[in-house]
Design an enzyme around this catalytic site. Sequence first.
Site, PDB file in Angstrom:
ATOM      1  N   LYS A  95      55.817  37.334  48.690  1.00  0.00           N
ATOM      2  CA  LYS A  95      54.725  37.628  47.757  1.00  0.00           C
ATOM      3  C   LYS A  95      54.064  38.965  48.068  1.00  0.00           C
ATOM      4  O   LYS A  95      53.628  39.686  47.161  1.00  0.00           O
ATOM      5  CB  LYS A  95      53.682  36.507  47.796  1.00  0.00           C
ATOM      6  CG  LYS A  95      54.135  35.211  47.159  1.00  0.00           C
ATOM      7  CD  LYS A  95      53.022  34.185  47.170  1.00  0.00           C
ATOM      8  CE  LYS A  95      53.481  32.883  46.514  1.00  0.00           C
ATOM      9  NZ  LYS A  95      52.429  31.838  46.547  1.00  0.00           N
ATOM     10  N   CYS A 202      47.625  22.004  45.521  1.00  0.00           N
ATOM     11  CA  CYS A 202      47.911  22.375  44.138  1.00  0.00           C
ATOM     12  C   CYS A 202      49.260  21.822  43.678  1.00  0.00           C
ATOM     13  O   CYS A 202      49.407  21.381  42.539  1.00  0.00           O
ATOM     14  CB  CYS A 202      47.882  23.897  44.011  1.00  0.00           C
ATOM     15  SG  CYS A 202      48.298  24.530  42.387  1.00  0.00           S
ATOM     16  N   CYS A 341      25.787  63.550  22.874  1.00  0.00           N
ATOM     17  CA  CYS A 341      26.485  62.407  22.270  1.00  0.00           C
ATOM     18  C   CYS A 341      25.471  61.636  21.429  1.00  0.00           C
ATOM     19  O   CYS A 341      24.412  62.171  21.087  1.00  0.00           O
ATOM     20  CB  CYS A 341      27.141  61.526  23.329  1.00  0.00           C
ATOM     21  SG  CYS A 341      25.991  60.642  24.397  1.00  0.00           S
TER      22      CYS A 341
END
Length: 381
Positions: A95, A202, A341
């Site tokens: 990973k 999990c 602006c």
Amino acid sequence: MALRPLVAPGPALTGEQVSRYSRHLLMPTIGEGGQRRLLAARVAVVGAGGLGSPSLLYLAGAGVGRITVIDDDLVDETNLQRQVIHAAADVGRPKVDSALERVRALNPDVEVTGVSEHLGTDNARRILADHDLVLDGSDNFDTRYAVADACDELGIPLVWAAVYRTEAHLTVFWPGAPEGVTAAGLRDLFPEPPAPGTVPACGDAGVVGPLVGQVGSMMATEAIKLVTGVGAPLLGRLLFIDVLAATQREIPLAARAPRTAPPTALPAEEDEPDRTPLVSSDDLAARLGGPDAPFVIDVREDHEVAEGMVPGAVHIPVAALTADPATRDGVPTDRDIVLVCRAGPRAQLAATALRAHGLRRLLVLDGGMLAWPAPEPVETP
């Protein structure tokens, strides 16, 4: 409860960085100073799984300058339902390797390194030292307690979350927080790990994929808040999320005993980069016809300038000014430059971009075109 920033600002932004991080620079809460703090920050992420995936992607996107990824696992096909930093072609790879590739591809500003050791009590302090904060997205209790204990000893904050099926907890542990800051540690909430086999993992219980994406993104937000000193971090508060009911509620946390770690010494206050000075509409109008008339640049979009401009202004949209060097060729260096602006934030961003390219005589129209007097109506016979 806002804290002082955890990290001192790094070097001035380059022109490329002004363009990349322009959406942060437009925000007064982050701005140039906050972005420089993010680029100077050192963050460790434990776990490149469900929580680590979005955390890593958003920390890298935000420009956190140094990220350490810690994971000793391989990508499994069952991970892909929620671990969005990995792709199908990564199955079987470490990973750490696929996470590093994705982060480097996302943002070359980030110095990212990987640690493929299993993090435990024997090495946690060594691995996590020399970081400003840690995010824990690990999936086992031994690692979670090793990380929390090491962060307590090192005196650094720990952004912590846990997800179970459709529910999640999120908080910031920091027993070594500065004096006056209410902050607990993991062992204040759960003094000891649960007995083996009493809490399903999990892989046994399942989890809703988007929930870990939501929580991992929130972990990255907590890290950004701590680094830049904005907002109210989740110190002394545990956020409980129920994704099926679409609810969130806070649970107050308190330390069970007096702090054992010395208070953390935050960096000495440093002056934020100066905001570009403002010029009022009256002063600008008075100077336009004089010998010291400034060079005015309107940085709004095409459809906005169609409604009217400051007389004599040159139109260069802010996106072009920050990204295209050719648009800066005609900008003078021997006159004041006033940037305009609609309300002010984009003009400040344009000023940051020009300052990164060596221009110094910069001003911003206070209040933008909203403060500029409307043209007198033309009477018709």
